[in-house]
Design a protein around this motif. Structure first.
Motif, mmCIF file in Angstrom:
data_model
loop_
_atom_site.group_PDB
_atom_site.id
_atom_site.type_symbol
_atom_site.label_atom_id
_atom_site.label_comp_id
_atom_site.label_asym_id
_atom_site.label_seq_id
_atom_site.Cartn_x
_atom_site.Cartn_y
_atom_site.Cartn_z
ATOM 1 N N SER A 41 52.636 33.376 52.925
ATOM 2 C CA SER A 41 53.136 33.076 51.582
ATOM 3 C C SER A 41 52.790 34.252 50.670
ATOM 4 N N ALA A 42 53.631 34.487 49.667
ATOM 5 C CA ALA A 42 53.324 35.538 48.688
ATOM 6 C C ALA A 42 51.964 35.270 48.058
ATOM 7 N N PHE A 43 51.706 34.012 47.745
ATOM 8 C CA PHE A 43 50.502 33.609 47.022
ATOM 9 C C PHE A 43 49.213 34.014 47.736
ATOM 10 N N ASN A 44 49.208 33.933 49.056
ATOM 11 C CA ASN A 44 47.968 34.184 49.793
ATOM 12 C C ASN A 44 47.793 35.628 50.250
ATOM 13 N N HIS A 45 48.669 36.507 49.789
ATOM 14 C CA HIS A 45 48.436 37.926 50.054
ATOM 15 C C HIS A 45 47.148 38.363 49.362
ATOM 16 N N SER A 46 46.502 39.353 49.937
ATOM 17 C CA SER A 46 45.231 39.799 49.368
ATOM 18 C C SER A 46 44.967 41.232 49.817
ATOM 19 N N MET A 47 43.790 41.717 49.511
ATOM 20 C CA MET A 47 43.363 43.012 50.026
ATOM 21 C C MET A 47 41.981 42.849 50.632
ATOM 22 N N ASN A 48 41.726 43.634 51.684
ATOM 23 C CA ASN A 48 40.359 43.770 52.174
ATOM 24 C C ASN A 48 39.724 44.971 51.486
ATOM 25 N N TYR A 49 38.536 44.788 50.990
ATOM 26 C CA TYR A 49 37.906 45.837 50.184
ATOM 27 C C TYR A 49 36.405 45.612 50.148
ATOM 28 N N ARG A 50 35.722 46.659 49.733
ATOM 29 C CA ARG A 50 34.295 46.579 49.399
ATOM 30 C C ARG A 50 34.144 47.239 48.042
ATOM 31 N N SER A 51 33.626 46.515 47.071
ATOM 32 C CA SER A 51 33.474 47.119 45.748
ATOM 33 C C SER A 51 32.109 46.799 45.171
ATOM 34 N N VAL A 52 31.657 47.693 44.317
ATOM 35 C CA VAL A 52 30.383 47.503 43.611
ATOM 36 C C VAL A 52 30.632 47.719 42.126
ATOM 37 N N VAL A 53 30.101 46.835 41.323
ATOM 38 C CA VAL A 53 30.145 46.973 39.867
ATOM 39 C C VAL A 53 28.697 47.105 39.373
ATOM 40 N N MET A 54 28.445 48.181 38.648
ATOM 41 C CA MET A 54 27.101 48.417 38.085
ATOM 42 C C MET A 54 27.187 48.473 36.568
ATOM 43 N N LEU A 55 26.260 47.798 35.912
ATOM 44 C CA LEU A 55 26.195 47.837 34.454
ATOM 45 C C LEU A 55 24.885 48.498 34.034
ATOM 46 N N GLY A 56 24.904 49.179 32.914
ATOM 47 C CA GLY A 56 23.658 49.767 32.430
ATOM 48 C C GLY A 56 23.909 50.877 31.433
ATOM 49 N N ARG A 57 22.851 51.616 31.181
ATOM 50 C CA ARG A 57 22.931 52.750 30.271
ATOM 51 C C ARG A 57 22.368 53.968 30.978
ATOM 52 N N ALA A 58 23.079 55.062 30.882
ATOM 53 C CA ALA A 58 22.645 56.293 31.528
ATOM 54 C C ALA A 58 21.819 57.136 30.565
ATOM 55 N N THR A 59 20.943 57.934 31.142
ATOM 56 C CA THR A 59 20.171 58.857 30.310
ATOM 57 C C THR A 59 20.352 60.272 30.854
ATOM 58 N N PRO A 60 20.351 61.256 29.962
ATOM 59 C CA PRO A 60 20.531 62.646 30.414
ATOM 60 C C PRO A 60 19.365 63.091 31.285
#
Lengths: 220, 220
Positions: A95-114
């Motif tokens: 079905s169109a509805f159940n199409h998907s992707m296989n993937y590995r992802s990471v989301v990181m939140l924060g503040r960087a410092t020089p």
């Protein structure tokens, strides 16, 4: 610190079974890639910019021109999001509805410092270089004081992060399995091609270094 | 409208010669990919999430679960950034400083609006499907009314956009060309592998469809 306790900002709400907060999983994904997309906000408008990165321990290093808007904005210690995505395949359901992707992802939140100091900056740049092409750093001319001055290097502590992973075949509605439709996965992967020598390459340097051949074999 | 006049928000400031604002260039990049990274802001925190997309005319379509935070946030008409990146190679210079990447990227800014109406949503989903695997839509079961209700579809007018492109060999400092270092480009491209049939695939459906073989040839 483990990520096993996600924060309200990194908890995977959609399809929570795809979420993973273990350091092992997250670092495994980070170490398999070298391109990230950095999100930051300027006057209420989000921007998403692709850039290379390197990981050492619990720190993610970003770098760029000291003159770039992104690097100057990030150096101000603002909230950022760094996302790494490895696309592994297109999941073709009945079905169109159940199409998907296989993937590995990471989301990181924060503040960087020089990162300050020539030695510290050089070491961070080595980490980035080794992430992209392991072995290359040793061979090339290292940054001059002038070049270091022109380069901004930022360190993001990897403290608030989540991974999201999908693997495997499509999952269809039970009644759809009877449909006359090919279903499965079209695998996708970033592959290297044959190295293209610089037109100005001195013939005495023509031999492709072993570490590049290794990088090729690893990816292709 | 042409993009030949970039706004202050989309003008390429760093390395402006890499910037391109023509519709032809931007749409060429958008049509060669199907994965984007969407940036949006929740309580001051930017998030960057990978997702598929489709382009039709001057509109970019995004879709997802109606329950997802991203889709719900975007449907509120907030400022977003959608970035598409095609990585073409690692540029190996003789100095660490002049290393780079070859890439084609597009950054789009704007606000998305929900696509309403079953026919309109179905057509937008067709656009996304055809962007990812041309030919697939025709074969699969189309979304039911229930499935359409569970799916949020958003339309982003492509009105404020820029492309950034780097191609070609490394550019080294003149004195570095004498160094005994291999230099050139390691090409990179997303490649498809051999289709992996669903373990539950009915033997009568075993033949890999021609459009999938075409998708394979195009990418590998």
């Amino acid at each position: 610190m483990a990520f096993d306790a996600p924060t309200s900002r990194t908890r995977i709400n959609r399809l929570p079974k795809r979420g993973d907060y273990s350091r092992e999983t997250i670092y495994g994904i980070l170490d398999a890639a070298f391109l990230c997309h950095v999100g930051f906000v300027v006057e209420g408008q989000p921007y998403v910019i692709p850039t290379g990165y390197g990981r050492a321990g619990d720190t993610l290093y970003l770098h760029g021109s000291a003159a770039s808007r992104m690097l100057r904005t990030l150096a101000g210690g603002v909230d950022i999001c760094v996302t790494v995505t490895l696309l592994d395949g297109i999941v073709l359901a009945r079905s169109a509805f159940n199409h998907s992707m296989n993937y590995r992802s990471v989301v990181m939140l924060g503040r960087a410092t020089p990162v300050e100091g020539d030695a510290e900056k050089t070491e961070a740049l080595r980490v980035v270089s080794e992430q992209i092409v392991p072995g290359r750093w040793e061979q090339v001319r290292k940054p001059s004081v002038q070049e270091l001055k022109a380069t901004a290097v930022l360190a993001l502590p990897i403290a608030e992060a989540s991974a999201k992973i999908r693997t495997g075949p499509p999952v269809d509605e039970e009644e759809d399995y009877a449909l006359d439709v090919w279903a499965g996965v079209l695998p996708l992967a970033m592959k290297t091609g044959a190295p293209v020598p610089d037109p100005r390459l001195d013939p005495k340097c023509a031999k492709v270094p072993e570490y590049l051949e290794r990088a090729r074999r690893k990816q292709s």
